[in-house]
Scaffold this active site. Structure first.
Site, mmCIF file in Angstrom:
data_model
loop_
_atom_site.group_PDB
_atom_site.id
_atom_site.type_symbol
_atom_site.label_atom_id
_atom_site.label_comp_id
_atom_site.label_asym_id
_atom_site.label_seq_id
_atom_site.Cartn_x
_atom_site.Cartn_y
_atom_site.Cartn_z
ATOM 1 N N GLU A 128 -3.083 -4.666 -2.999
ATOM 2 C CA GLU A 128 -3.600 -5.561 -4.039
ATOM 3 C C GLU A 128 -3.654 -4.867 -5.387
ATOM 4 O O GLU A 128 -3.274 -5.430 -6.418
ATOM 5 C CB GLU A 128 -5.003 -6.053 -3.664
ATOM 6 C CG GLU A 128 -5.047 -6.907 -2.404
ATOM 7 C CD GLU A 128 -5.259 -6.087 -1.134
ATOM 8 O OE1 GLU A 128 -4.835 -4.903 -1.097
ATOM 9 O OE2 GLU A 128 -5.843 -6.618 -0.188
ATOM 10 N N ASN B 182 0.825 -1.198 0.000
ATOM 11 C CA ASN B 182 0.000 0.000 0.000
ATOM 12 C C ASN B 182 0.866 1.258 0.000
ATOM 13 O O ASN B 182 1.992 1.272 0.516
ATOM 14 C CB ASN B 182 -1.016 -0.003 1.153
ATOM 15 C CG ASN B 182 -0.431 -0.190 2.534
ATOM 16 O OD1 ASN B 182 0.586 -0.853 2.701
ATOM 17 N ND2 ASN B 182 -1.080 0.388 3.526
ATOM 18 N N GLU C 119 0.150 5.307 0.698
ATOM 19 C CA GLU C 119 -0.836 6.301 1.136
ATOM 20 C C GLU C 119 -0.470 7.694 0.636
ATOM 21 O O GLU C 119 0.599 7.905 0.049
ATOM 22 C CB GLU C 119 -0.946 6.247 2.667
ATOM 23 C CG GLU C 119 -1.439 4.875 3.117
ATOM 24 C CD GLU C 119 -1.675 4.743 4.607
ATOM 25 O OE1 GLU C 119 -1.225 5.614 5.384
ATOM 26 O OE2 GLU C 119 -2.332 3.749 4.991
ATOM 27 N N CYS D 249 -4.236 0.593 -2.342
ATOM 28 C CA CYS D 249 -4.040 -0.657 -1.611
ATOM 29 C C CYS D 249 -2.949 -1.516 -2.256
ATOM 30 O O CYS D 249 -2.661 -1.400 -3.457
ATOM 31 C CB CYS D 249 -5.319 -1.474 -1.584
ATOM 32 S SG CYS D 249 -6.679 -0.741 -0.666
ATOM 33 N N CYS E 197 -10.096 -5.253 0.251
ATOM 34 C CA CYS E 197 -11.282 -4.395 0.325
ATOM 35 C C CYS E 197 -12.163 -4.629 -0.904
ATOM 36 O O CYS E 197 -11.758 -5.293 -1.877
ATOM 37 C CB CYS E 197 -10.875 -2.927 0.427
ATOM 38 S SG CYS E 197 -10.327 -2.200 -1.133
ATOM 39 N N CYS F 197 -10.666 -3.510 -4.305
ATOM 40 C CA CYS F 197 -9.624 -4.418 -4.804
ATOM 41 C C CYS F 197 -10.233 -5.731 -5.301
ATOM 42 O O CYS F 197 -9.750 -6.309 -6.277
ATOM 43 C CB CYS F 197 -8.588 -4.685 -3.721
ATOM 44 S SG CYS F 197 -7.552 -3.244 -3.406
HETATM 45 N N1 THU Z 1 -5.180 -1.648 2.683
HETATM 46 C C1 THU Z 1 -4.592 -2.444 1.741
HETATM 47 O O1 THU Z 1 -3.560 -2.086 1.156
HETATM 48 N N2 THU Z 1 -5.163 -3.636 1.462
HETATM 49 C C2 THU Z 1 -6.204 -4.170 2.164
HETATM 50 O O2 THU Z 1 -6.578 -5.302 1.908
HETATM 51 C C3 THU Z 1 -6.872 -3.390 3.205
HETATM 52 C C4 THU Z 1 -6.409 -1.996 3.349
HETATM 53 C C5 THU Z 1 -4.516 -0.394 3.032
HETATM 54 C C6 THU Z 1 -5.175 0.876 2.595
HETATM 55 C C7 THU Z 1 -4.615 1.859 3.611
HETATM 56 O O3 THU Z 1 -3.331 2.285 3.192
HETATM 57 C C8 THU Z 1 -4.440 1.037 4.872
HETATM 58 O O4 THU Z 1 -4.429 -0.316 4.442
HETATM 59 C C9 THU Z 1 -5.535 1.232 5.902
HETATM 60 O O5 THU Z 1 -6.780 1.085 5.334
#
Ligand code: THU
Length: 131
Positions: free
Chosen positions: A55, A42, A44, A53, A89, A92
């Site tokens: 994925e 991920n 941000e 994310c 999520c 994704c």
């Molecule tokens: N996130 C992911 O990268 N994948 C997931 O399956 C769930 C959430 C990330 C998004 C964000 O950067 C952090 O986790 C918190 O939501």
């Protein structure tokens, strides 16, 4: 490429996560039908909603790097040191669906793989065949 390789890759790439806002690190690794592996973490953003994310990062890497004939996703493994299991999520799931993902693998609290057929993760889904 074995399931354990994907889990190891997903776990390893969590160290590359850029998660200064949530502190929630995620790694994902895709294995294609052709046996290639693509990882992602991920990333941000100060404008929070633009965060990507793990994925979807892995899917974009696959799209950019895989030969056109090998864009079919056999499985995706998802790992987070912050949550077990860490499921993809909804957004994704839909993006993985586009490339025919067959299986989602997450880890339980003890680190053992939990394997889900994709249809269970995103039932009755909309996909490119509909268009
Ligand atoms: N996130 C992911 O990268 N994948 C997931 O399956 C769930 C959430 C990330 C998004 C964000 O950067 C952090 O986790 C918190 O939501």
């Amino acid at each position: 490429m074995q399931l354990n390789d994907a889990i190891d890759a997903a776990r390893a790439v969590t160290r590359r996560a850029y998660a200064p806002y949530s502190g929630f690190r995620v790694g994902a690794a895709i294995v294609t039908e052709g046996g290639a592996l693509y990882d992602g973490c991920n990333a941000e953003n100060a404008s929070y909603g633009l965060s990507i994310c793990a994925e979807r990062g892995a899917v974009m890497k696959m799209v950019a790097d895989a030969p056109p004939g090998d864009r079919k996703i056999r499985l995706v493994a998802v790992v987070s040191p912050n949550a077990a299991p860490c499921f993809p999520c909804g957004a994704c799931r839909q993006v993985l669906r586009e490339f025919g993902c067959e299986e989602v693998v997450v880890l339980d609290e003890g680190g053992a793989p939990l394997r889900y057929p994709f249809e269970e993760i995103l039932p009755h889904s909309f996909g490119p065949e509909a268009l």
